[in-house]
Design a protein around this motif. Structure first.
Motif, PDB file in Angstrom:
ATOM      1  N   THR A 178       0.939  -1.262   0.112  1.00 54.30           N
ATOM      2  CA  THR A 178       0.045   0.117  -0.049  1.00 54.30           C
ATOM      3  C   THR A 178       0.859   1.141   0.017  1.00 54.30           C
ATOM      4  N   ALA A 179       0.213   2.496  -0.434  1.00 50.84           N
ATOM      5  CA  ALA A 179       0.940   3.713  -0.478  1.00 50.84           C
ATOM      6  C   ALA A 179       0.683   4.435   0.786  1.00 50.84           C
ATOM      7  N   THR A 180      -0.382   4.077   1.445  1.00 52.94           N
ATOM      8  CA  THR A 180      -1.002   4.985   2.459  1.00 52.94           C
ATOM      9  C   THR A 180      -1.284   4.252   3.495  1.00 52.94           C
ATOM     10  N   ALA A 181      -0.576   4.395   4.728  1.00 51.58           N
ATOM     11  CA  ALA A 181      -1.039   3.799   6.016  1.00 51.58           C
ATOM     12  C   ALA A 181      -0.515   4.433   7.252  1.00 51.58           C
ATOM     13  N   THR A 182      -1.387   4.765   8.196  1.00 53.56           N
ATOM     14  CA  THR A 182      -0.565   5.321   9.353  1.00 53.56           C
ATOM     15  C   THR A 182      -0.169   4.007  10.030  1.00 53.56           C
ATOM     16  N   GLU A 183       0.230   4.367  11.257  1.00 58.66           N
ATOM     17  CA  GLU A 183       0.778   3.149  12.255  1.00 58.66           C
ATOM     18  C   GLU A 183      -0.161   2.177  12.513  1.00 58.66           C
ATOM     19  N   ALA A 184      -1.554   2.851  12.907  1.00 57.56           N
ATOM     20  CA  ALA A 184      -2.673   1.881  13.259  1.00 57.56           C
ATOM     21  C   ALA A 184      -3.207   1.350  12.140  1.00 57.56           C
ATOM     22  N   THR A 185      -3.309   1.805  10.982  1.00 61.30           N
ATOM     23  CA  THR A 185      -3.732   1.040   9.568  1.00 61.30           C
ATOM     24  C   THR A 185      -2.610   0.015   9.227  1.00 61.30           C
ATOM     25  N   VAL A 202       9.151  -0.460   5.469  1.00 59.92           N
ATOM     26  CA  VAL A 202       8.439   0.739   5.409  1.00 59.92           C
ATOM     27  C   VAL A 202       9.243   1.833   4.656  1.00 59.92           C
ATOM     28  N   ALA A 203       9.129   2.439   3.359  1.00 64.68           N
ATOM     29  CA  ALA A 203       9.850   3.280   2.958  1.00 64.68           C
ATOM     30  C   ALA A 203       9.470   4.848   3.279  1.00 64.68           C
ATOM     31  N   SER A 204      10.399   5.894   2.807  1.00 68.15           N
ATOM     32  CA  SER A 204       9.992   7.065   3.208  1.00 68.15           C
ATOM     33  C   SER A 204       8.467   7.401   2.279  1.00 68.15           C
ATOM     34  N   PHE A 205       7.569   8.144   2.992  1.00 65.19           N
ATOM     35  CA  PHE A 205       6.477   8.458   2.428  1.00 65.19           C
ATOM     36  C   PHE A 205       6.602   9.833   1.696  1.00 65.19           C
ATOM     37  N   GLU A 316      -4.881  10.766   5.167  1.00 64.59           N
ATOM     38  CA  GLU A 316      -4.550   9.412   4.472  1.00 64.59           C
ATOM     39  C   GLU A 316      -5.292   9.679   2.965  1.00 64.59           C
ATOM     40  N   GLY A 317      -6.499  10.201   3.144  1.00 64.56           N
ATOM     41  CA  GLY A 317      -7.339  10.390   1.653  1.00 64.56           C
ATOM     42  C   GLY A 317      -6.433  11.546   0.896  1.00 64.56           C
ATOM     43  N   TYR A 318      -6.265  12.649   1.526  1.00 68.11           N
ATOM     44  CA  TYR A 318      -5.287  13.698   0.787  1.00 68.11           C
ATOM     45  C   TYR A 318      -4.070  12.982   0.254  1.00 68.11           C
ATOM     46  N   LEU A 384       2.984  16.498   6.870  1.00 64.69           N
ATOM     47  CA  LEU A 384       2.614  15.157   6.389  1.00 64.69           C
ATOM     48  C   LEU A 384       3.427  13.860   6.950  1.00 64.69           C
ATOM     49  N   LEU A 385       4.546  13.926   6.679  1.00 63.99           N
ATOM     50  CA  LEU A 385       5.458  13.012   7.260  1.00 63.99           C
ATOM     51  C   LEU A 385       5.227  12.639   8.696  1.00 63.99           C
ATOM     52  N   ASN A 386       5.137  13.622   9.586  1.00 65.07           N
ATOM     53  CA  ASN A 386       4.722  13.340  10.898  1.00 65.07           C
ATOM     54  C   ASN A 386       3.671  12.701  11.127  1.00 65.07           C
ATOM     55  N   TYR A 387       2.508  12.958  10.375  1.00 66.44           N
ATOM     56  CA  TYR A 387       1.368  12.161  10.403  1.00 66.44           C
ATOM     57  C   TYR A 387       1.535  10.715  10.361  1.00 66.44           C
ATOM     58  N   PHE A 388       2.510  10.166   9.551  1.00 64.90           N
ATOM     59  CA  PHE A 388       2.631   8.803   9.102  1.00 64.90           C
ATOM     60  C   PHE A 388       3.742   8.251   9.972  1.00 64.90           C
ATOM     61  N   GLY A 389       4.059   8.997  10.848  1.00 63.22           N
ATOM     62  CA  GLY A 389       5.268   8.669  12.059  1.00 63.22           C
ATOM     63  C   GLY A 389       6.430   8.825  11.318  1.00 63.22           C
ATOM     64  N   GLN A 390       6.995   9.554  10.350  1.00 64.58           N
ATOM     65  CA  GLN A 390       8.361   9.857   9.766  1.00 64.58           C
ATOM     66  C   GLN A 390       8.612  11.336  10.124  1.00 64.58           C
TER      67      GLN A 390
END
Length: 606
Positions: A178-185, A202-205, A316-318, A384-390
């Motif tokens: 997948t190209a979109t996932a938070t830590e919870a997803t 987990v690659a850099s987003f 995530e949608g954005y 944006l990156l902070n949101y995905f834990g990066q």
């Protein structure tokens, strides 16, 4: 670099079939792991080369790779692209007649396919499972794996049944991507697909080629038109709208202003949707105006912009939607027009949505994160990156980096606005929307103000230091910070528990300063696709594009199936004289060299 003689089977396949000299990022580690029989869960941004992570192991391992893909409308193009590379690919879905399905099934059983694409719902059909039992399977690839997340933006119930793959074929490796996932997803995908023992990659987003820009909504269709005329003339792009009606009106507006555009939403009949999607994939410079029903699985590499005319419901949608821009790595724009009404509308939708309180709380959390991204005065990419834990550093390629916004102490303005709502609510037992509240603050004696005696309130006219746009920004930012709420069908403004701390002067409210009219910064404009080509290479590039367009039309495939823009640009710069020279260009594998090589050389000579 390893020679062709000593290259691993995976690297040899990358060079020979796909025409690339080396892997990117973690591709090689993922491919080696899956080719060796291991399960993998891969989070990699759009354009990061996810498909190679299952295509190459499928070619290296004995048997047929089974690819679970959510959109049957795109399977034909995916298979066409692989066939052009000389890869034996097929699909089974409801668009085929009996004879086509029978032929594909026979090829699978005979081991005459390298890859077979299936929609997840097909794996609920016993006949499909029995068919797979009769062949040799090299791996299962579960693409768009975030579709298994039950409260996600692209949830597909059929994905929940994919855990059976491991139970029925325990020795066949699985790779979920997948190209979109938070830590919870991320955790939910691993749990629901029974990938507890899988290795996680987990690659850099980060998508450094995408320039993120968010503007205050004034006249959004006109703002969009300015963007397209000033920066994206002749470019392919996607415009997202929240409603079907808005999709139709925006597409008509663009066409009326000389810009080729087609609509796409679930209310159109299937034939029209398929035709518009096909045109978008095959034609250069076409814009599709769509609801979020459009886009998942779209492989078009040269989408130069993604524009949102309404606020997305989640980060995530954005991220998923903006990620459809610039898959080829070339400069692209992610542009969003956002205003007060967006916040009011989204809050109201959450309040009236189906589901329990926990679901509504999740939706509110998603919206809060999206609002924080819109209102930030710091780098959008970092947010944006902070949101995905990066972690990330200020990028220098988003609007807040290129034209840093001012923040200001809006505490007094917040107190004035909240006091006005307090007096209406407590003294008059009345509730109104933002328009009436702002009219009171600006001291406007409108018919509605006079009718309700609002010109006699002590707060009447105390807000003349800000314009109407300025006050709308204050309302929007108070809503974003949870210091104000909306309720009811008419979007009336009400105080929250947190409002009291501002009114009691216990809390400072920092705000992003509203620009009366966004200045167009030359620095903020993305580079055009051909800008980094030498001047003498530009006409050669256009000549090659014309040849590619004619060849694609003749074969009935999208132009990018023949060659990506990046490959044509390299050819235009290198000017190869022989087939051997051409074979050294990135993206020119053996099959494409044999099929198109002489045509390319002839086009260069012509």
């Amino acid at each position: 670099m390893a020679s062709l003689e000593t290259a691993s089977p995976a690297l040899d396949t990358l060079r020979r079939v796909f025409g690339y000299d080396s892997f990117r990022g973690e591709q090689e580690a993922i491919i080696d792991h899956v080719a060796g029989g291991g399960d993998a869960l891969v989070l990699m941004p759009t354009g990061g080369g996810k498909s190679l992570c299952y295509q190459i192991p499928a070619l290296v391992r004995p048997g047929v790779g089974i690819v679970v893909s959510p959109l049957i409308a795109l399977m034909q193009d995916q298979v066409d692209a692989l066939n052009t590379l000389g890869v034996r690919a097929g699909f089974l879905n409801s668009t085929q007649d009996f004879e086509e399905r029978r032929l594909t099934e026979a090829m699978f059983q005979a081991g005459e396919l390298d890859l077979l694409y299936l929609a997840p719902e097909r794996l609920r059909v016993p006949a499909t499972l029995e068919l797979l039992d009769r062949g040799r399977i090299s791996l299962f690839a579960i693409d768009e794996a975030h579709c298994v997340a039950q409260w996600g933006h692209d949830f597909r119930p059929d994905y929940l049944g994919l855990s059976q793959l491991h139970e029925r074929w325990p020795d066949v490796p699985r790779i979920a991507l997948t190209a979109t996932a938070t830590e919870a997803t991320h955790a939910e995908i691993a749990n629901r697909l029974n990938l507890g023992e899988a290795r996680h990659f987990v690659a850099s987003f980060d998508r450094p080629n995408i320039q993120y820009r968010i503007v205050s909504k004034a006249d959004p269709k006109r703002q969009l038109l300015d963007l397209l005329r000033n920066e994206h003339t002749g470019d392919a792009g996607i415009v997202y709208c929240l409603s079907r009606a808005s999709v139709e009106k925006t597409a008509e507006f663009l066409v009326a202003n000389g810009i080729p555009a087609v609509p796409y939403h679930a209310g159109l009949d299937a034939r029209t949707r398929a035709e518009n999607q096909s045109r978008f994939l095959r034609e250069d410079g076409l814009i599709v105006v769509a609801t979020i029903a459009f886009g998942m699985g779209i492989d078009k590499p040269d989408v130069r912009f993604v524009a949102h005319l309404d606020l997305p419901k989640s980060v995530e949608g954005y991220y998923q939607e903006t990620g459809r821009a610039g898959r080829d790595g070339l400069p692209s724009t992610a542009w969003l027009a956002y205003g007060l009404q967006d916040v009011v509308q989204q809050r109201k939708m959450i309040e009236t949505s189906e589901g329990d309180d926990a679901h509504r709380r999740r939706q509110s959390t998603h919206l809060d994160a999206m609002l924080a991204l819109c209102e930030t005065v710091t780098c959008r990419r970092v947010q944006l990156l902070n949101y995905f834990g990066q972690r990330g550093e200020p990028c220098g390629n988003c609007d807040t980096c290129l034209t840093p916004p001012e923040s200001w102490d809006g505490t007094v303005a917040a107190q004035k606005l909240l006091s006005t709502i307090f007096r209406l609510q407590k003294e008059r037992r009345q509730k109104f929307g933002a328009g009436q509240v702002i009219d009171i603050l600006l001291g406007r004696k409108t018919a509605k103000v006079i009718q309700h005696d609002h010109d006699t309130l002590t707060v009447f006219g105390i807000g003349e230091e800000l314009s109407e746009a300025g006050w709308r920004g204050v309302v929007r930012q108070l809503l974003a910070q949870g210091l104000l709420a909306v309720e009811g069908d008419y979007g009336t403004l009400v105080l929250t528990d947190a409002s009291a701390s501002v009114l009691r002067k216990e809390r400072t409210v920092l705000m992003r300063r509203e620009q009366e009219k966004a200045a167009t910064s030359k620095a903020a404009k993305p580079k055009k696709a051909a800008v980094d080509l030498p001047a003498e290479a530009v006409p050669v590039f256009e000549k090659l594009r014309a040849w590619r367009g004619a060849a694609a039309k003749e074969q009935g495939v999208p132009a990018y199936v023949i060659f990506h823009d990046a490959t044509l640009r390299e050819i235009a710069t290198a000017l190869p004289k022989t087939l051997a020279d051409l074979g050294r260009i990135n993206g020119v594998g053996e099959n494409k060299l044999a099929k198109y090589g002489q045509q390319v050389l002839d086009a260069l000579e012509g």
